[in-house]
Design a protein around this motif. Structure first.
Motif, PDB file in Angstrom:
ATOM      1  N   GLU A  77       0.953  -1.184   0.124  1.00 55.91           N
ATOM      2  CA  GLU A  77       0.253  -0.003  -0.112  1.00 55.91           C
ATOM      3  C   GLU A  77       1.083   1.379   0.284  1.00 55.91           C
ATOM      4  O   GLU A  77       1.507   1.646   0.735  1.00 55.91           O
ATOM      5  CB  GLU A  77      -0.692   0.059   1.184  1.00 55.91           C
ATOM      6  N   GLY A  78       0.666   2.327  -0.571  1.00 56.79           N
ATOM      7  CA  GLY A  78       1.392   3.650  -0.784  1.00 56.79           C
ATOM      8  C   GLY A  78       2.583   3.518  -1.411  1.00 56.79           C
ATOM      9  O   GLY A  78       3.393   4.498  -2.152  1.00 56.79           O
ATOM     10  N   ALA A  79       2.852   2.371  -2.123  1.00 59.74           N
ATOM     11  CA  ALA A  79       3.689   2.075  -3.693  1.00 59.74           C
ATOM     12  C   ALA A  79       3.831   2.116  -4.633  1.00 59.74           C
ATOM     13  O   ALA A  79       2.478   1.786  -5.123  1.00 59.74           O
ATOM     14  CB  ALA A  79       4.629   0.445  -2.837  1.00 59.74           C
ATOM     15  N   GLU A  80       5.085   3.494  -5.539  1.00 64.30           N
ATOM     16  CA  GLU A  80       4.550   3.247  -6.866  1.00 64.30           C
ATOM     17  C   GLU A  80       4.541   2.133  -7.041  1.00 64.30           C
ATOM     18  O   GLU A  80       5.302   1.538  -7.233  1.00 64.30           O
ATOM     19  CB  GLU A  80       6.200   3.886  -6.988  1.00 64.30           C
ATOM     20  N   GLU A  81       3.644   1.783  -8.409  1.00 60.31           N
ATOM     21  CA  GLU A  81       3.659   0.837  -9.433  1.00 60.31           C
ATOM     22  C   GLU A  81       5.278  -0.102  -9.800  1.00 60.31           C
ATOM     23  O   GLU A  81       4.929  -1.129 -10.085  1.00 60.31           O
ATOM     24  CB  GLU A  81       2.421   1.301 -10.205  1.00 60.31           C
ATOM     25  N   LYS A  82       5.353   1.392 -10.653  1.00 60.15           N
ATOM     26  CA  LYS A  82       6.792   1.035 -11.366  1.00 60.15           C
ATOM     27  C   LYS A  82       7.674   0.342 -10.845  1.00 60.15           C
ATOM     28  O   LYS A  82       8.408  -0.566 -11.083  1.00 60.15           O
ATOM     29  CB  LYS A  82       7.290   2.174 -12.086  1.00 60.15           C
ATOM     30  N   ALA A  83       7.654   1.530  -9.670  1.00 56.45           N
ATOM     31  CA  ALA A  83       8.627   0.728  -8.329  1.00 56.45           C
ATOM     32  C   ALA A  83       8.966  -0.463  -8.062  1.00 56.45           C
ATOM     33  O   ALA A  83       9.427  -1.133  -8.069  1.00 56.45           O
ATOM     34  CB  ALA A  83       8.962   1.804  -7.694  1.00 56.45           C
ATOM     35  N   ALA A  84       7.710  -0.809  -7.548  1.00 55.40           N
ATOM     36  CA  ALA A  84       7.407  -2.691  -6.668  1.00 55.40           C
ATOM     37  C   ALA A  84       7.737  -3.614  -8.350  1.00 55.40           C
ATOM     38  O   ALA A  84       8.987  -4.193  -8.100  1.00 55.40           O
ATOM     39  CB  ALA A  84       6.016  -2.202  -6.583  1.00 55.40           C
ATOM     40  N   THR A  85       6.652  -3.064  -9.916  1.00 52.65           N
ATOM     41  CA  THR A  85       7.510  -3.861 -10.632  1.00 52.65           C
ATOM     42  C   THR A  85       8.936  -4.151 -10.597  1.00 52.65           C
ATOM     43  O   THR A  85       9.585  -5.233 -11.797  1.00 52.65           O
ATOM     44  CB  THR A  85       6.788  -3.372 -11.931  1.00 52.65           C
ATOM     45  N   ASP A  86      10.089  -2.969 -10.560  1.00 51.37           N
ATOM     46  CA  ASP A  86      11.552  -2.760 -11.346  1.00 51.37           C
ATOM     47  C   ASP A  86      12.041  -3.748  -9.531  1.00 51.37           C
ATOM     48  O   ASP A  86      12.603  -3.933 -10.237  1.00 51.37           O
ATOM     49  CB  ASP A  86      12.058  -1.527 -11.488  1.00 51.37           C
TER      50      ASP A  86
END
Length: 999
Positions: A744-753
């Motif tokens: 929760e609150g994490a940026e989608e791209k950062a999480a995917t990377d």
């Protein structure tokens, strides 16, 4: 619109060229256009280019040549032989392409009848001497002081001859033996020309007779394209000349000749002239008189020097003096085997040579590495030197003639001779192709696919050049190594091995006969191992003398007694000084017997044990042979990762060390019958789960540290395939899918990377080359396969399955289960795919037909080329896939209504199907028997060979070893195959009826 059509035509032409074999179709089109309209329409030229080992290289070099001499195109159209020879060379050798760009007139050497005629030795000598301005009649240069110009002329003429020979070689106009002998004669001619250059500036050269003795491959007339040319110099003063002054002049001549060949000029250099094989090596004088040579060899020469002299031959200079030298040293060469420790010295030298090969290159070193050319050459030379004292017919310089003579004399069997000769010629041809490309001295098989493809095509392998070349190379190397061991050590039996007291009086011949009777294929080698283990007065040697009589019998009862004794010696060398080791074997009969069986059965287990010799201790306890609980292994793995926090590689290396020990425990348990095949599969799968979890923890820690923050997503590994079904074998990859869910609150791209980084790091850590068996992570069962993203978010999986899911994916998901990572996310994923793998209404008839079609297609297309469908345990008739697909089809149709079918395990699903009335009990019995048998064979193949395989081997000996590992008697390999064929035939009948719906 016209521009669009033109561009479309261009793309079509480029694409067509790419499909024909050009790596860069657009570049090929531009180069063909540059050759002119006649070349563009010349289909014969295009066919020749496409047929070249590397079409792009051939076309590039041809374009450069035609820029210098456009007439070559017309000449090739008029002369198909010229076209074949020229394109053949240009497609293999960038260096000779460069040479033609500098000397375009040399393409004419390949024209007409001249292009296929052999160049005689005297013709080469005359041509190269003329190139340096020397009179072939007396080899004296016309004028001194022109070193650089003469050396450049020598190199240009030499490469012109090399071009001519390479063209004949590549097109098959010259045999392998003709190529190597002509290369040697060309080198001799170059040495003569180099000597002529040296004489021009040394007036005192007339005062001395100097002979150049070729050594090594040059001396044996079996030279390769680029090699150091080994020589020895011998000199004698002419009448009335002071010996000291004569030797000084001879030394200057020798040095000048070496410079003439080795110095770099605008035309490059030829090769190094190496005189290190002379008496005293580089520390000794470069030139000696004949008497000085003979004095040295009689008093101080080492064994290897006589081995080197076996190939000595006069190649340049005063050939009469050279002949006197060779005749004199030959007498000593053929008596060298009588020297004390001669055979042991030769063997030790081979070991030293091999030990100096870089570990990173050993497997790709075709000259010095295991199974390389040196293995063949050393074996042949040792047999020659040992038996050549009394048999003059063996006194040959070159390897192949010597091997043929050994065969004719009965010293080497015909089959062994054939295998060695084929391996030798194959490896030498590979060596030639490697060196022709850049005209550089190399013996390392490249890893680059383009280079491998060029080599394979250069050898005539056009369908699958990389795969076929790699397979043939490995097969030849393995056979060369086997025969090296068999032949190279055969003459080593020079003393009675130290056997226990009741056998100490045996003569070597009697000891050999006794071991042969026990079943040892190499009794001479066995005696060497026994001697090494029992020699001396130490307590360790005394215990070994007590143990070995019994253990020799246990080894003899194992499938491969020789491997068992070898492994025992290796383990003993590692642990012999450890107090508990021999005491355990002496006092715990079961431990010694288990060790003998293990070492004599399984190369895989022996390899594990050699890297974890302390694991021998587990053989003494029945309790230690039970696979450990998953929780206990997970606790140990977690502690190891914690101990190496911050160092992911060290952490996973420690975990893989633990995994090695557990693999050994499982292997022993299976081999001694403590667990059955289902339990083996579960134990291996749970061990893989633990290993993946530990590597995942290390990877997440590393990625988080690199990103300087908390890991922004939840991450889970979903087991698929055999891992998901708890059915792993020793050679299985880990089939998985990766799923993540951003916090929760994490940026989608950062999480995917971050998730991608972890997945890639996890795979890297588990596949790193180490002594421990790797665990290859295979994510190809993910949506869209290799074309799809490596990691998806949970929502991405949901979207994909909602829109694009196909029946095969539902089938694959039947084996899906949580393996490692975030358990909550794993549970969410399993909830997501539940309706796909266990659909509420079952699957319709259209999906059933699709699955049946896929299965039939797999049977037709995925079976490896050349594999016998009756003996392929995975894809063959009645094999694993038949049983597994049948079980999975029942699950897809009925698992929603029958909860007992909701399992990832094949046999459990079959049993549930019987319980639900969906499968006859007799059919389940037939299918389960076939599945167990096929699984046992796959595991046995890995255990015996040390590597994975799906087919019952064709090789009789390998088949015997596998059948013995499965419990069949020594003569039961045919019964084993018949049992398998009968079992799978019955399973196929059930598959045809139940899976395919046949009446």
């Amino acid at each position: 619109m016209s521009f669009v059509n033109a561009e479309s035509r261009m793309q079509t032409t480029a694409g067509r060229l790419a499909r024909l074999g050009f790596a860069d179709g657009a570049q090929a089109e531009r180069l063909l256009d540059a050759l002119g309209p006649e070349a563009v329409g010349d289909l014969d030229l295009l066919a020749a280019l496409v047929g070249a080992a590397e079409p792009d290289l051939a076309l590039t070099s041809l374009t450069r040549l035609t820029e210098r001499d456009p007439s070559v195109l017309g000449a090739m159209r008029a002369d198909p032989g010229l076209r074949a020879r020229l394109i053949g060379v240009l497609g293999l050798s960038a260096a000779l392409g460069d040479h033609l760009a500098r000397h375009p007139e040399h393409w004419k050497l390949l024209e007409g009848e001249t292009g296929v005629q052999r160049t005689l030795r005297q013709e080469m000598r005359a041509e190269l001497l003329a190139a340096v301005g020397a009179d072939p009649a007396d080899a004296e240069p016309c004028a001194p002081g022109g070193d650089t110009e003469a050396m450049s002329a020598l190199r240009a003429a030499y490469r012109g001859r090399l071009l001519h020979l390479a063209a004949r070689d590549i097109t098959g106009a010259a045999s392998f033996s003709e190529v190597t002998s002509e290369l040697s004669d060309l080198a001799s001619a170059a040495l003569e020309a180099g000597l002529a250059i040296a004489r021009a500036d040394i007036p005192e050269s007339a005062d001395v007779r100097l002979a150049v003795i070729g050594m090594g491959k040059c001396g044996a007339r079996e030279l390769n394209y680029i090699s150091d040319v080994d020589v020895v110099f011998v000199a004698e003063p002419r009448d009335g000349v002071d010996e000291t002054k004569a030797l000084q002049a001879a030394t200057r001549l020798a040095q000048g000749m070496m410079r003439a060949c080795s110095t770099s000029t605008p035309e490059g250099s030829l090769w190094e002239v190496d005189a290190a094989l002379r008496p005293e090596g580089k520390a000794g004088p470069l030139v000696r008189t004949l008497a000085s040579h003979l004095t040295y060899y009689r008093r101080w020469a080492k064994t290897w020097e006589f081995q080197a002299l076996l190939k000595a031959r006069p190649v340049a200079g005063d050939l009469e003096l050279g002949g006197e030298y060779v005749a004199a040293v030959n007498e000593m060469v053929w008596q060298a085997a009588a020297r004390e420790n001669f055979v042991e010295d030769v063997q030790a030298m081979r070991r030293r040579v091999e030990a100096h090969v870089r570990a990173s290159e050993a497997e790709r070193q075709i000259k010095l590495g295991p199974g390389g050319l040196r293995d063949i050459e050393f074996a042949v030379q040792l047999l020659q030197l040992v038996h050549g004292r009394s048999d003059g017919l063996l006194r040959r310089r070159a390897t192949l003639p010597a091997l043929a003579a050994l065969s004719r004399g009965g010293y080497v069997g015909r089959d062994d001779t054939k295998a060695l000769a084929e391996a030798y010629v194959f490896l030498r041809k590979v060596e030639h192709l490697l060196q022709l490309h850049r005209l550089r001295r190399t013996h390392i098989v490249p890893e680059n696919v383009t280079d491998l493809r060029r080599i394979g095509r250069g050898l005539g392998m056009l369908i699958d050049p990389v795969g076929e070349f790699t397979t043939r190379w490995r097969r030849h190397a393995m056979e060369a190594r086997r025969l090296h061991e068999k032949l190279f050590y055969r003459p080593l039996l020079q003393a009675v091995a130290r056997l226990p007291e009741d056998e100490a009086r045996l003569s070597p011949a009697a000891a050999t006969a006794r071991l042969s009777a026990l079943g040892y294929a190499d009794p001479d080698g066995a005696l060497r191992h026994i001697a090494a283990l029992t020699s001396g007065v130490s307590r360790r040697a005394a215990i070994q003398r007590t143990l070995l009589p019994v253990m020799l019998g246990w080894f003899a009862d194992a499938p491969d007694p020789d491997a068992g004794l070898l492994g025992f010696r290796q383990i003993s060398d590692k642990l012999g000084a450890t107090p508990w080791y021999l005491r355990l074997l002496r006092d715990e009969t079961a431990a010694a017997e288990r060790l003998a069986r293990l070492l004599g059965t399984s190369r895989y287990a022996t390899g594990l044990l050699l890297h974890s010799p302390d694991a021998v201790a587990m053989l003494g306890s029945d309790g230690e042979l039970v696979p450990r609980a998953k929780e206990a292994m997970a606790g140990e793995a977690g502690a190891l990762v914690g101990r190496h926090a911050g160092d992911a590689e060290a952490a996973v290396a420690a975990v893989r060390g633990m995994r090695r020990r557990e693999l050994l425990r499982i292997a022993i348990s299976g081999l001694v019958g403590r667990i059955d095949i289902e339990e083996v599969g579960q134990a291996l799968s749970e061990l893989n789960d633990v290993t993946i979890q530990a590597a995942l923890d290390a990877a997440i820690t590393k990625v988080s540290l690199e990103r300087r923050g908390d890991f922004p997503t939840r991450f889970a590994v979903i087991a698929m395939g055999r891992l998901g079904g708890y059915e792993c074998s020793y050679g299985s990859d880990a089939d998985v899918m990766f799923v993540h869910a951003p916090l929760e609150g994490a940026e989608e791209k950062a999480a995917t990377d971050a998730a991608h980084a972890v997945a890639n790091e996890l795979r890297r850590l588990l596949a790193r080359p180490t002594p421990d068996p790797p665990l290859h992570i295979d994510p190809d069962l993910r949506p869209e396969g290799r074309q799809g993203p490596l990691v998806r978010s949970l929502s991405s999986y949901a979207a994909y399955y909602r829109r694009w899911s196909s029946p095969w994916e539902s089938q694959a998901l039947l084996r899906a289960r949580f393996s490692a990572g975030d358990p909550g996310l794993g549970a969410e994923f399993m909830d997501l795919v539940q309706p796909l793998r266990h659909p509420p209404e079952g699957i319709g008839e259209a999906a059933v037909r699709e699955i049946r079609r896929l299965k039939a297609r797999m049977e037709a297309e995925r079976l490896p080329r050349g594999a016998d469908p009756l003996l392929h345990t995975k894809l063959g008739r009645g094999g694993l896939s038949d049983v597994e697909w049948l079980a999975q089809l029942i699950q897809l149709r009925h698992a929603y209504d029958v909860p007992e079918l909701r399992t990832t395990r094949t046999l459990e699903a079959l049993r549930a199907a019987v319980g639900a009335g969906l499968l006859a009990a007799t059919d389940e019995e037939v299918l389960a028997e076939a599945w167990r048998f096929a699984s046992q064979i796959r595991d046995a193949i890995v255990l015996v060979r040390g590597r994975a395989g799906d087919s019952i081997p064709v090789d009789v000996r390998e088949r015997m070893l596998i059948s013995r590992a499965l419990g069949y008697p020594p003569d039961g390999s045919e019964d084993f195959v018949e049992d398998y064929l009968r079992t799978t035939r019955r399973a196929r009948v059930v598959t045809e009826r139940v899976f395919y719906g046949a009446p």
